[in-house]
Design an enzyme around this catalytic site. Structure first.
Site, PDB file in Angstrom:
ATOM      1  N   ARG A  82       0.837  -1.203   0.000  1.00  0.00           N
ATOM      2  CA  ARG A  82       0.000   0.000   0.000  1.00  0.00           C
ATOM      3  C   ARG A  82       0.875   1.258   0.000  1.00  0.00           C
ATOM      4  NH1 ARG A  82      -4.747   1.750   4.312  1.00  0.00           N
ATOM      5  NH2 ARG A  82      -5.019   3.861   3.500  1.00  0.00           N
ATOM      6  N   ASN A 111     -10.662  -3.893  -1.696  1.00  0.00           N
ATOM      7  CA  ASN A 111     -10.529  -2.863  -2.718  1.00  0.00           C
ATOM      8  C   ASN A 111      -9.573  -3.286  -3.831  1.00  0.00           C
ATOM      9  OD1 ASN A 111     -12.214  -0.756  -1.730  1.00  0.00           O
ATOM     10  ND2 ASN A 111     -10.710  -0.334  -0.125  1.00  0.00           N
ATOM     11  N   HIS A 168     -16.128   4.053  -4.842  1.00  0.00           N
ATOM     12  CA  HIS A 168     -15.235   5.177  -4.556  1.00  0.00           C
ATOM     13  C   HIS A 168     -15.347   6.279  -5.598  1.00  0.00           C
ATOM     14  CE1 HIS A 168     -12.498   2.873  -1.528  1.00  0.00           C
ATOM     15  NE2 HIS A 168     -13.781   2.849  -1.216  1.00  0.00           N
ATOM     16  N   TYR A 182     -13.843  10.441  -1.663  1.00  0.00           N
ATOM     17  CA  TYR A 182     -12.912   9.986  -2.692  1.00  0.00           C
ATOM     18  C   TYR A 182     -12.958  10.875  -3.932  1.00  0.00           C
ATOM     19  CZ  TYR A 182     -12.061   5.718  -0.051  1.00  0.00           C
ATOM     20  OH  TYR A 182     -11.685   4.817   0.907  1.00  0.00           O
TER      21      TYR A 182
END
Length: 418
Positions: free
Chosen positions: A88, A143, A193, A240
């Site tokens: 990430r 996700n 999102h 988002y």
């Protein structure tokens, strides 16, 4: 009802277990599945203490054996993170080197996550197909939810994508209006999102215009956007959308501090130490900063509705378009409010989207189609083309540079790139 949680070693799992303990009397067995055995042992033992504290009778156990864990499951909830927080952090970093926003679910970082994640989720789903009950539901919270859900549905799995954005808005709107959350029905629409709250119905009356008048400063602050933008749109965008509406601000701010992934990694280390404490029997306050607010309520509520316990509840889900948005093909996956029953989700009617919203949705949908193709078939040119199609990238020199950086940073998790 047996529920299997794939990615059960996550530090966020206690939030989910807390929801089952408080709101899930139908759960008789809960199994947490994760390859990280040491971490899983810590989280599993803490989860057992949470259930015990609430006096919940469900059997709970944990395992690194996916086949054993999903056998005879009624629901398999997937919440895994391929590559962990280190991946990430890379997703949030390498795009900045090209002047693009670094974020784990959209832009180049979101594509990197999709490339790593889709093949693994499909592998998990193939085991679920063989070992779980024939009518088992797969609920995807991994996700990028829209792309992952599309992959699952295209493979014929009984799947639905879940996001916590809408339930957060429902809770906030209800608080502003002085009503119970269950009294608020949202017109929540878009792609995962990439959604907007276009109405908030209470007793059949849309109260969103009132909220945009009486609580505009709070609403704008919650989504990190200027008040005049919400007034112009006449709706409340997901936070988002700030990556689209204020892209350059995010790039500037990211250059001056740690990434969200770095902060979460530090938080997770602290949480795991807290979970080791055998006297801890309730989720710590720090977990609330981990992200995913109201995830447990969203998950438990959706599971209950899909098994006929609450047919009147409305949920925010990722499902096939099937004509809901006429400018997208039927097999596209969209995120909308739907009434869920044992037969599956039924999308609520929505008003036509204006050109600025429908145009952006169409643009990102095109990127998602190419992203899924790249995740399934690999190849540098497919990665480049997906980046070229994304509205947060667009320029071919940036797309080419990002493609090379993405592949280099994620090579360990991309079988085709080794």
């Amino acid at each position: 009802m047996k529920i299997a949680v794939v990615g059960g070693g996550s530090t966020y799992t206690p939030e989910l277990v807390d929801g089952f303990a408080r709101l899930g009397p139908m759960v008789t067995e809960l199994v947490l599945i994760d390859p990280a055995a040491e971490r899983l042992e810590i989280v599993g033992a803490f989860a057992a203490r949470i259930l015990s504290r609430y006096g919940h009778a469900a059997k709970i156990w944990w395992t690194s054996d996916l086949d054993a864990g999903v056998t005879d499951a009624d629901v398999v909830l997937i919440q895994l993170r391929v590559g962990g927080q280190n991946a990430r952090i890379q997703d949030e970093t390498f795009p900045l080197e090209c002047g693009c926003v670094g974020q784990e679910t959209t832009g180049a970082g979101g594509l990197a996550k999709a490339l790593r994640t889709v093949p693994i989720v499909l592998d998990v789903a193939s085991v679920v197909r063989r070992r779980a009950r024939p009518d088992a539901w797969i609920i995807d919270f991994t996700n990028p939810v829209g792309i992952v859900t599309r992959a699952l549905l295209d493979e014929g799995h009984r799947a639905v994508g879940l996001c916590n954005v809408a339930i957060g808005f429902q809770r906030r709107f209800a608080g502003h209006l002085g009503v119970e959350p269950s009294q608020v029905t949202l017109e929540h629409v878009g792609l995962n999102h990439l959604t907007w709250e276009r109405a908030a119905y209470v007793d059949g009356v849309d109260r969103l215009p009132d909220l945009l008048t009486s609580h505009l400063p709070e609403l704008a602050a919650q989504v990190h956007l200027p008040e005049h933008l919400l007034t112009t749109l006449g709706n409340v965008p997901s936070y988002y959308l700030s990556y689209f509406y204020e892209h350059d601000r995010h790039v500037r701010e990211a250059a001056n501090g740690p990434t969200r992934g770095q902060r979460v990694a530090e938080m997770e280390a602290t949480l795991l130490e807290m979970y080791r404490d055998v006297t801890l029997t309730e989720k710590p306050a720090l977990l609330g900063q981990r992200g995913g607010a109201y995830y447990s309520e969203a998950a438990v509520g959706l599971i209950a509705s899909l098994h006929g316990y609450d047919d009147n509840a409305v949920h925010s889900v990722n499902v096939r378009n099937q004509g809901t948005l006429p400018f997208l093909p039927d097999d596209a996956v969209i995120e909308v409010s739907a009434r869920a029953t044992a037969a599956g989700p039924t999308v609520l009617p929505i008003n036509p989207l204006p050109p600025d919203l429908s145009g952006l949705v169409t643009h990102v949908w095109g990127y998602e189609e190419l992203a899924l193709d790249a995740a399934l078939r690999g190849g540098r040119e497919r990665v480049y083309r997906a980046l070229l199609a994304h509205p947060l990238v667009g320029q071919h020199t940036q797309a080419a540079d990002l493609a090379d950086r993405l592949i280099a940073s994620g090579r360990d998790h991309l079988a085709w790139a080794r």
